[in-house]
Design a protein around this motif. Sequence first.
Motif, PDB file in Angstrom:
ATOM      1  N   GLU A  19       1.131  -1.263  -0.023  1.00 16.80           N
ATOM      2  CA  GLU A  19       0.267   0.001   0.098  1.00 16.80           C
ATOM      3  C   GLU A  19       0.476   1.145  -0.340  1.00 16.80           C
ATOM      4  N   LYS A  20       0.317   2.391  -0.852  1.00 15.66           N
ATOM      5  CA  LYS A  20       1.372   3.406  -0.833  1.00 15.66           C
ATOM      6  C   LYS A  20       0.233   4.757   0.419  1.00 15.66           C
ATOM      7  N   CYS A  21       0.875   5.656   0.603  1.00 16.13           N
ATOM      8  CA  CYS A  21       0.816   6.721   1.269  1.00 16.13           C
ATOM      9  C   CYS A  21       0.753   7.396   0.634  1.00 16.13           C
ATOM     10  N   LEU A  22      -0.281   8.799  -0.170  1.00 17.57           N
ATOM     11  CA  LEU A  22      -0.632   9.496  -0.845  1.00 17.57           C
ATOM     12  C   LEU A  22      -0.471  11.003  -0.056  1.00 17.57           C
ATOM     13  N   VAL A  23      -1.846  10.968   0.857  1.00 17.80           N
ATOM     14  CA  VAL A  23      -1.475  11.776   1.820  1.00 17.80           C
ATOM     15  C   VAL A  23      -1.566  12.027   3.159  1.00 17.80           C
ATOM     16  N   ALA A  24      -0.832  11.764   4.245  1.00 14.68           N
ATOM     17  CA  ALA A  24      -0.095  12.595   5.279  1.00 14.68           C
ATOM     18  C   ALA A  24      -0.143  13.529   5.944  1.00 14.68           C
ATOM     19  N   VAL A  25      -0.960  14.252   6.751  1.00 14.12           N
ATOM     20  CA  VAL A  25      -1.032  14.478   7.154  1.00 14.12           C
ATOM     21  C   VAL A  25      -1.880  15.025   8.449  1.00 14.12           C
ATOM     22  N   ARG A  26      -1.557  16.442   9.502  1.00 16.46           N
ATOM     23  CA  ARG A  26      -2.625  16.869  10.587  1.00 16.46           C
ATOM     24  C   ARG A  26      -3.210  17.289  10.585  1.00 16.46           C
ATOM     25  N   ARG A  27      -4.240  17.336  11.451  1.00 15.86           N
ATOM     26  CA  ARG A  27      -5.771  18.225  11.718  1.00 15.86           C
ATOM     27  C   ARG A  27      -5.057  19.915  11.112  1.00 15.86           C
ATOM     28  N   HIS A  28      -5.974  20.613  10.966  1.00 12.93           N
ATOM     29  CA  HIS A  28      -5.149  22.027  10.741  1.00 12.93           C
ATOM     30  C   HIS A  28      -4.966  22.608  12.189  1.00 12.93           C
ATOM     31  N   TRP A  29      -4.256  23.358  12.079  1.00 12.93           N
ATOM     32  CA  TRP A  29      -3.590  23.649  13.701  1.00 12.93           C
ATOM     33  C   TRP A  29      -5.105  24.658  14.272  1.00 12.93           C
ATOM     34  N   SER A  30      -6.122  25.016  13.409  1.00 11.60           N
ATOM     35  CA  SER A  30      -6.699  26.392  13.930  1.00 11.60           C
ATOM     36  C   SER A  30      -7.559  25.497  15.244  1.00 11.60           C
ATOM     37  N   VAL A  31      -7.829  23.876  14.439  1.00 12.23           N
ATOM     38  CA  VAL A  31      -7.895  23.394  16.125  1.00 12.23           C
ATOM     39  C   VAL A  31      -8.052  23.286  17.661  1.00 12.23           C
ATOM     40  N   LEU A  32      -6.417  24.413  17.237  1.00 14.73           N
ATOM     41  CA  LEU A  32      -6.560  24.722  19.158  1.00 14.73           C
ATOM     42  C   LEU A  32      -6.692  26.650  18.801  1.00 14.73           C
ATOM     43  N   ILE A  33      -7.413  26.427  18.742  1.00 12.94           N
ATOM     44  CA  ILE A  33      -7.723  28.356  18.463  1.00 12.94           C
ATOM     45  C   ILE A  33      -8.618  28.370  19.877  1.00 12.94           C
ATOM     46  N   ARG A  34      -9.568  27.695  19.373  1.00 11.68           N
ATOM     47  CA  ARG A  34     -10.946  27.616  21.282  1.00 11.68           C
ATOM     48  C   ARG A  34     -10.693  26.996  22.586  1.00 11.68           C
ATOM     49  N   PRO A  35      -9.551  25.832  22.608  1.00  9.00           N
ATOM     50  CA  PRO A  35      -8.343  25.426  23.550  1.00  9.00           C
ATOM     51  C   PRO A  35      -7.754  26.110  24.129  1.00  9.00           C
ATOM     52  N   LEU A  36      -6.281  26.329  23.571  1.00 11.08           N
ATOM     53  CA  LEU A  36      -5.580  27.932  23.635  1.00 11.08           C
ATOM     54  C   LEU A  36      -6.102  28.720  24.045  1.00 11.08           C
ATOM     55  N   SER A  37      -7.098  29.180  23.392  1.00 11.79           N
ATOM     56  CA  SER A  37      -7.739  30.986  23.749  1.00 11.79           C
ATOM     57  C   SER A  37      -8.929  31.097  24.893  1.00 11.79           C
ATOM     58  N   ALA A  38      -8.773  29.984  25.803  1.00 11.19           N
ATOM     59  CA  ALA A  38      -9.679  29.541  26.708  1.00 11.19           C
ATOM     60  C   ALA A  38      -8.647  29.655  27.872  1.00 11.19           C
ATOM     61  N   ALA A  39      -7.305  28.167  27.127  1.00  6.99           N
ATOM     62  CA  ALA A  39      -6.087  28.209  28.730  1.00  6.99           C
ATOM     63  C   ALA A  39      -6.070  29.804  29.144  1.00  6.99           C
ATOM     64  N   VAL A  40      -5.110  30.792  28.104  1.00  7.64           N
ATOM     65  CA  VAL A  40      -5.105  31.984  28.269  1.00  7.64           C
ATOM     66  C   VAL A  40      -6.184  32.556  28.480  1.00  7.64           C
ATOM     67  N   GLY A  41      -6.891  33.502  28.371  1.00 11.64           N
ATOM     68  CA  GLY A  41      -7.896  33.156  28.988  1.00 11.64           C
ATOM     69  C   GLY A  41      -7.886  32.529  30.313  1.00 11.64           C
ATOM     70  N   ALA A  42      -7.737  32.034  30.735  1.00  8.32           N
ATOM     71  CA  ALA A  42      -7.872  31.780  31.866  1.00  8.32           C
ATOM     72  C   ALA A  42      -6.845  31.697  32.524  1.00  8.32           C
ATOM     73  N   ALA A  43      -5.385  31.963  32.182  1.00  7.64           N
ATOM     74  CA  ALA A  43      -4.373  32.251  32.693  1.00  7.64           C
ATOM     75  C   ALA A  43      -4.337  33.789  32.823  1.00  7.64           C
ATOM     76  N   ALA A  44      -4.669  34.195  32.296  1.00 10.34           N
ATOM     77  CA  ALA A  44      -4.374  36.023  32.284  1.00 10.34           C
ATOM     78  C   ALA A  44      -5.842  36.104  33.297  1.00 10.34           C
ATOM     79  N   LEU A  45      -6.143  35.932  33.540  1.00 11.07           N
ATOM     80  CA  LEU A  45      -7.677  36.298  34.663  1.00 11.07           C
ATOM     81  C   LEU A  45      -6.764  36.185  36.010  1.00 11.07           C
ATOM     82  N   VAL A  46      -6.190  34.573  36.270  1.00 14.34           N
ATOM     83  CA  VAL A  46      -5.627  34.796  37.182  1.00 14.34           C
ATOM     84  C   VAL A  46      -4.186  35.702  37.325  1.00 14.34           C
ATOM     85  N   ILE A  47      -3.314  35.506  36.952  1.00 16.36           N
ATOM     86  CA  ILE A  47      -2.739  36.988  36.492  1.00 16.36           C
ATOM     87  C   ILE A  47      -3.514  37.962  37.356  1.00 16.36           C
ATOM     88  N   ALA A  48      -4.649  38.227  36.398  1.00 17.27           N
ATOM     89  CA  ALA A  48      -4.974  39.914  36.852  1.00 17.27           C
ATOM     90  C   ALA A  48      -5.592  39.687  38.285  1.00 17.27           C
TER      91      ALA A  48
END
Length: 168
Positions: A19-48
């Motif tokens: 068998e030959k692999c023709l496409v091998a990719v990760r999911r797009h990095w934008s899948v991380l926008i929501r969880p990383l935004s929430a983590a950064v928001g929580a960290a900013a709130l804690v620091i504030a």
Amino acid sequence: MLDPSIKPKTVRRYLLPGEKCLVAVRRHWSVLIRPLSAAVGAAALVIAMALYFPAEHVVVHLLLWPVLVAATLWGAWHVLVWRHDYLFVTDRRVMVTTGVLTRRVLMLSLAKVTELKFQRSLGGRILGHGTLILESDVTEDALKEVEYVPWPDTIYVRMCDLLFEAEE
């Protein structure tokens, strides 16, 4: 279209003999926008809050540190999960692998695919990702949709090419 950041050993692990692999990719990095935004928001709130309460409020400061650590670990976990999720398209099948501690491999034979579609939302068009929709005659499809696919136009055309080759 092989993502150079994916190790060849990772791809070979899921291939059948010949068998030959023709496409091998990760999911797009934008899948991380929501969880990383929430983590950064929580960290900013804690620091504030740490800056708002004076140092005399030791109990408040002691309670804030675990929240900061939890937010950081939660964001790091999502990055780790993203790093271990792949979409593989071979000359015979489509596979999506997910999971860090336990692996889950969803597979659909290209011979079973009756229709292939892709959708791109406005956000997907701006960021460069889409959703592949695989329809087949099999009633219990393990793999119907693949979200956050990078370069969906190119992957869609490559998969259509494979499907039409199979029909000839």
